[in-house]
Design a protein around this motif. Structure first.
Motif, mmCIF file in Angstrom:
data_model
loop_
_atom_site.group_PDB
_atom_site.id
_atom_site.type_symbol
_atom_site.label_atom_id
_atom_site.label_comp_id
_atom_site.label_asym_id
_atom_site.label_seq_id
_atom_site.Cartn_x
_atom_site.Cartn_y
_atom_site.Cartn_z
ATOM 1 N N ASP A 72 0.819 -1.227 0.000
ATOM 2 C CA ASP A 72 0.000 0.000 0.000
ATOM 3 C C ASP A 72 0.851 1.274 0.000
ATOM 4 N N LEU A 73 2.115 1.144 0.386
ATOM 5 C CA LEU A 73 2.963 2.326 0.521
ATOM 6 C C LEU A 73 3.403 2.897 -0.810
ATOM 7 N N VAL A 132 7.323 3.265 7.101
ATOM 8 C CA VAL A 132 7.138 4.725 6.974
ATOM 9 C C VAL A 132 8.333 5.471 7.566
ATOM 10 N N PHE A 133 8.829 4.951 8.706
ATOM 11 C CA PHE A 133 9.935 5.644 9.385
ATOM 12 C C PHE A 133 11.162 5.752 8.471
ATOM 13 N N GLY A 134 11.469 4.630 7.847
ATOM 14 C CA GLY A 134 12.643 4.623 6.963
ATOM 15 C C GLY A 134 12.458 5.562 5.793
ATOM 16 N N ALA A 135 11.236 5.578 5.254
ATOM 17 C CA ALA A 135 10.965 6.438 4.105
ATOM 18 C C ALA A 135 11.118 7.909 4.478
ATOM 19 N N VAL A 136 10.520 8.284 5.590
ATOM 20 C CA VAL A 136 10.553 9.701 5.983
ATOM 21 C C VAL A 136 11.968 10.133 6.339
ATOM 22 N N ARG A 137 12.685 9.278 7.058
ATOM 23 C CA ARG A 137 14.051 9.650 7.453
ATOM 24 C C ARG A 137 14.953 9.835 6.238
ATOM 25 N N SER A 138 14.735 8.988 5.222
ATOM 26 C CA SER A 138 15.548 9.133 4.010
ATOM 27 C C SER A 138 15.157 10.395 3.255
ATOM 28 N N LEU A 139 13.863 10.617 3.183
ATOM 29 C CA LEU A 139 13.357 11.815 2.513
ATOM 30 C C LEU A 139 13.948 13.075 3.157
#
Lengths: 458, 437
Positions: free
Chosen positions: A92-93, A140-147
């Protein structure tokens, strides 16, 4: 305080061009809060399917924001809010995050990305589907931190994490959203704030929370270590937000303390927080002079740096006494005190050194890690009481303390964060102001790093 | 014949109370405040008080303060300090000067205005700088300059300057010499000290107690609510916590070296020249209550007296000896009714001569007109938190220091009375009673 001359230099057109050509860091002037200024530098794009996106869009419209639900080519956005609260599986991400990626090109300098998702700790049901859901939520955490690491121009990415069934427009969630969108969070990057169910004594959810100036009007606050640096900046922010402030520092700093107090209209109290009666004296003054105590900011702290191999007993003990044991003793007084409000707020200043450790700061890092443990443990004790305890963990902040770091080490430390610069005392103070506000008790036990997403301890 | 004040304090006056105080640490002359003016120090003392009680922008009924060593440009010293402070610019102020009794007299004056209902609040105090002392031109040069200013033609101006003589160019600096005797205050006290046969050991012991008491008071945080750091100082620059009787005994005498008896007064048992400022916040009870401010003590009563040290038999600094029985009689009190005695330590010899006089039956009968000795003071109640020998004595600041410290000590104890005694140049003295709340 040492000035960051490189930051000023690299923001001149010529030096900026050179820096770009030879690959030097190009830190941006951060967008910081100014009373009466816009919340974000442009329209807010709200992305995502489901109820969360609708609720947030509705709230932002109510705040008078220019809200867009679909990206348009060529359109610049001041912020992108991504609702991920309905994702069930890792698959879903893909769609919302890829859409977000495409929208980043239009993010204005000083722009914001804020995600809202649900806590993996609150996954309902065991079994394969529950585990997949927890994995997706954690992703989500990994995505946001990378972003956050990829964003430029002083833009940041942070996330709101809803526990259980907390709705996306719960007061705590909306307060956090406003904080992340505004210039108050300029140096907060790659961070998550958990929003919990408020418990029986929390505020009712009848009306939608809206931002207001003077968020602390009528509150009585104590700030320790108030004579300089982060403490002095916190006095300024709490006064700006309308709180009555008792500014505390040791007699040795009393001259500076009086100046801080007189500049913003606070009451100065000279006190060593390690004194046995410190908590009693502070609560007694608050009760007698102002009839209440609503906010306690544990900011006072000292460093006595030494490598472990050279550590002395007095260096170890004095750091522990001031940075941790005094807070423990005072919190005990607060928890038992009738003066301390039923919706009292305790905010502790920890440090990213307490998270990552730091060479030569064994005593300091231990004390600050201890503060984090104290916050998490006390938060469980306070859960459901209406009172909360939270911490800020400053990273590299431009203060007298960091001005003493040798030049080269200091220059490297500054550039190792996603924002490629040190933060200002005011950045930490704004985060403290955020944690001190609100009559909901939905934000409790959080450690918010104010470090520009430093490479270490973020 | 002395004027008698038989009537008790008028009962229908309201109370004037001490709410708190603030001073900057006192500095040795030429030390931390060498380049700071009286106005700067008084402003700093006021700002520390404002910070302690959250009085930013508040209009106070009146501020009264003064300085003993004062530049002519500082004719409005207190008002100027108020304007530079965090108080409302609409706070009126006046200057007052009564030598070393200046600070205490400002307290009495404002307390009386409060008692009469003329003001609700007041800040009393004083400041002095021995470092930034005014230096005047000689009388000869002054006359020439004034005449030249009045002259209408260049020729007349030239004629005025032609009268100038080289000796006229020598500046005249202020000293501690009495105008009418030419003797310094120390030399005057040396005569009194010898007259009362006060020993060197007794003086050194009093100096030691002053340092020990002041240091202990700092250690227990007593001054956290009374002192605000300034220019790098957080404690009084003259405080010597580590001094001993042996060390004090090694100091050579500095005053009374031409008297018949051996000289006993040294730099250790005399106050050093000092810079500093102190203020006291006073108010009516209603003022304090309406702002939830503490009430430390009540200003009960006060009395001034003066002695004829020029032609008479009395010592320059012995006027408090005369003021005290009048004050006690008017209030129906004896020394036994007091828990704290704050006797300003201009010199250890002053305190000990004063105590000796009160204990001397013959002196009290013949000179004070009493039926017997006024009485002895329990030395355990004397200057319990240190006094001028340890803290220093910026002349006009001492009254504010004493009143604030005594009020805090009374509040700490929670009951009792305190007695203040301050001697002053010109053969003057002022005494006062404070009572705990």
């Amino acid at each position: 305080m040492s000035a960051d001359y490189y930051l000023s230099l690299v923001n001149t057109p010529f030096a900026n061009r050179i820096a770009k050509q030879i690959g030097l860091p190009r830190p941006a002037e951060l967008r910081r809060y100014q009373a009466g200024g816009p919340l974000v530098p442009g329209p807010i794009l709200v992305m995502g399917e489901g109820s969360g996106a609708d609720l947030l869009a509705a709230a932002l419209l109510r705040w008078g924001q220019d809200v867009r639900r679909h990206p348009a080519t060529g359109q610049s956005h001041g912020a992108v809010v991504v609702a991920l609260d309905t994702i069930e599986t890792p698959a879903d991400l893909a769609e919302p995050l890829l859409e977000l990626g495409a929208a980043l090109r239009g993010l204005a300098p000083g722009g914001r990305v804020v995600t809202i998702s649900r806590s993996p700790a609150g996954v309902s049901g065991a079994g394969v589907s529950g585990i997949a859901q927890a994995s997706a939520r954690h992703a989500v955490f990994g995505a946001v931190r990378s972003l956050a690491r990829e964003l430029r121009g002083g833009a940041t990415a942070n996330g709101i994490v809803l526990h259980g069934d907390v709705p996306a427009d719960a007061p705590g969630a909306l307060r956090t959203l406003e904080f992340f969108l505004s210039g108050k969070s300029a140096y907060v990057d790659g961070q998550f704030v958990d929003v919990q169910a408020p418990g029986a004594l929390g505020a009712s959810l009848e009306c939608i929370w809206t931002p207001a100036e003077h968020s602390l009007a009528g509150k009585v606050a104590v700030v320790t270590g108030a004579a300089r640096g982060i403490g002095a900046a916190t006095v300024n922010v709490l006064r700006r937000e309308g709180a009555t402030v008792i500014a505390v520092d040791v007699p040795a700093a009393s001259g500076l303390l009086a100046e801080v107090a007189n500049r913003k209209g606070a009451t100065a109290l000279q006190l060593d927080i390690t004194a046995e009666d410190a908590g009693a004296r502070i609560t007694s003054l608050a009760a007698k002079r102002f009839g209440a105590l609503d906010i306690f900011v544990h900011n006072a702290g000292i460093t006595r740096d030494k490598l472990f191999v050279n550590m002395t007993a007095d260096r170890w003990r004095s750091v522990m006494a001031v940075n941790l044991e005094a807070q423990l003793a005072i919190n005990q007084v607060l928890v038992e005190s009738e003066t301390f409000a039923q919706d009292g707020r305790i905010i502790c200043v920890a440090s990213t050194s307490g998270i990552a450790g730091n060479k030569g700061q064994g005593n300091y890092a231990a004390s600050k890690a201890g503060v984090i443990g104290m916050v998490e443990s006390t938060a469980r004790q306070l859960a459901g009481s209406g009172r909360t305890i939270n911490a800020v963990a400053p990273g590299f902040i431009e203060t007298e303390m960091t001005a003493n770091i040798p030049l080269l080490t200091r220059e490297v430390a500054r550039r190792l964060s996603s924002l490629q610069q040190g933060g200002l005392p005011g950045d930490v103070a704004e985060t403290i102001g955020f944690l001190a506000a609100g009559n909901d008790a939905e934000i409790n036990g959080q450690v918010v790093r104010v470090c520009g997403q430093h490479l270490v301890g973020a | 014949m002395r004027e008698k004040h038989e009537a008790p304090p008028t009962p229908n006056l309201r109370h004037a109370v001490v709410i708190g105080g603030n001073r900057i640490p006192f500095a040795r002359a030429g030390g931390a405040y060498a380049n700071v003016s009286n106005k700067d120090m008084l402003t700093a003392a006021l700002d520390g008080l404002v910070a302690r009680f959250g009085l930013q922008g508040e209009q106070i009924g009146e501020v009264a303060a003064g300085a003993v060593l004062k530049h002519s440009r500082d004719f409005n010293l207190t008002r100027e300090a108020v304007l530079g402070s965090a108080l409302s610019a609409q706070t009126p102020a006046y200057d007052l000067q009564q030598a070393c009794a200046t600070g205490l007299e400002t307290v009495i004056g404002l307390a009386n205005k409060i008692r009469l209902g003329q003001i609700e609040s007041g800040i009393a105090g004083g400041v002095d700088s021995a470092s930034d002392a005014p230096i005047a031109v000689s009388e000869g040069l002054r006359r020439v300059l004034l005449e030249a200013a009045r002259a209408k033609t260049t020729r007349a101006k030239a004629a005025a300057f032609a009268r100038l003589r080289p000796k006229d160019l020598r500046p005249s600096a202020p000293g501690t010499a009495e105008a009418r005797t030419g003797l310094s205050m120390g030399e005057h006290q040396a005569i009194t000290t010898a007259e009362w046969k006060v020993s060197r050991e007794a003086q050194d012991a009093l100096a030691l107690a002053s340092h020990r008491n002041l240091a202990a008071a700092y250690e227990r945080g007593f001054f956290s609510d009374l002192v605000t750091g300034y220019r790098g100082l957080t404690r009084d620059g003259t405080l010597r916590p580590e001094t001993t009787l042996e060390k004090l005994a090694t100091l050579p005498p500095v005053f009374g070296k031409n008297l018949a008896l051996p000289a006993t007064m040294t730099a250790g048992n005399s106050t050093p020249l000092t810079d500093g400022a102190a203020v006291v916040l006073l108010g009516s009870e209603e003022f304090a209550r309406s702002r939830n401010l503490p009430i430390l003590a009540t200003i009960v009563d006060a009395q001034a007296a003066a002695v004829d040290f020029v032609h008479g038999r009395d010592g320059l600094l012995m006027a408090p000896v005369y003021a005290m029985p009048q004050l006690l009689e008017r209030n129906g009190l004896t020394f036994d009714d007091f828990d704290f005695f704050e006797i300003h330590e201009a010199f250890a010899g002053t305190v000990l001569s004063t105590l000796a006089a009160w204990e001397d039956e013959d002196f009290c009968k013949t000179r004070l007109g009493l039926t017997g000795a006024l009485g002895a003071i329990d030395r355990r109640k004397l200057n319990v938190n240190g006094s001028s020998l340890a803290a220093g004595h910026p002349f006009a600041a001492t009254g504010g220091r004493i009143v604030a410290s005594l009020a805090a000590a009374l509040a700490e104890k929670g009951s009792g009375r305190g007695l203040v005694s301050v001697c002053a140049a010109g053969g003057q003295g002022v005494v006062a009673i404070l009572e705990a709340r």
